[in-house]
Motif scaffolding. Sequence first.
Motif, short mmCIF file in Angstrom:
data_model
loop_
_atom_site.label_atom_id
_atom_site.label_comp_id
_atom_site.label_asym_id
_atom_site.label_seq_id
_atom_site.Cartn_x
_atom_site.Cartn_y
_atom_site.Cartn_z
N ALA A 1 -3.35 3.50 -7.77
CA ALA A 1 -2.27 4.25 -7.13
C ALA A 1 -2.66 4.78 -5.75
O ALA A 1 -1.80 4.95 -4.89
N GLU A 2 -3.93 5.03 -5.54
CA GLU A 2 -4.37 5.52 -4.23
C GLU A 2 -4.07 4.52 -3.12
O GLU A 2 -3.90 4.89 -1.96
N VAL A 3 -4.03 3.24 -3.48
CA VAL A 3 -3.85 2.18 -2.48
C VAL A 3 -2.49 1.50 -2.60
O VAL A 3 -1.86 1.17 -1.59
N HIS A 4 -2.03 1.29 -3.84
CA HIS A 4 -0.79 0.54 -4.07
C HIS A 4 0.15 1.29 -5.02
O HIS A 4 0.50 0.77 -6.08
N PRO A 5 0.57 2.51 -4.69
CA PRO A 5 1.45 3.24 -5.62
C PRO A 5 2.77 2.53 -5.89
O PRO A 5 3.33 2.65 -6.97
#
Length: 217
Positions: A134-138
């Motif tokens: 989620a930090e990169v691709h939420p």
Amino acid sequence: MRPVDSHALRERLNALLQEADFAGITRLAARERMVVRLLLQYLYDPGDLLYWRALEGLGHVAAAHPHQVQKVIGRLLWLLNEDSASVGWGAAAALGEIGRHNLRIVEDIIPMFCGFLEESFSRAPMLWGVGRLAEVHPEALTEVAPFVLPCLEDADPQVRALAAWCAGRLHLTAAREALETLLGDASSFTLYDGGQFRQTTVGELAREALQILGNGA
């Protein structure tokens, strides 16, 4: 082709993990195809720092050499069967970490994350994996996000802690009320984040999540 000295290779990989030298691991993987399989052998003891470094190593190799990691996705899914619950921790977390570095490898199986969040043995590691992704691709986790909400009320403090941490990274506004309820939860938890172990509490992670959501709690 020269024979591979598996013992020497493992010693080299172990040293790179100790140093958190992920660039070195990807270079080693370019020369030695056994590296991915050796990294999987570390995924048995979440109390060991090298377990977490191996997860990150898999992610970095997925970015640099996707075909090598693509070949083990089926094995990771097999490990998540109930018959393999003892090692499912590493498998669930690995899927999220791999996706963080190379979404294409896992994007077709992301709907399966919902089921892993519903199973008690894979819930905590899947929350960690979802949080990392989620930090990169939420945007890739829209279908998964609602399955994080019940985890905030789980009886296991480890699950509550990871669910709070994950909710912040998902920017899950629907979790605000449950997070506020957790502010007084003093249950201790050791989180691997930022390359190291961090001692914290459920309440502190809830507070951090609320700050991400725009609440100054």
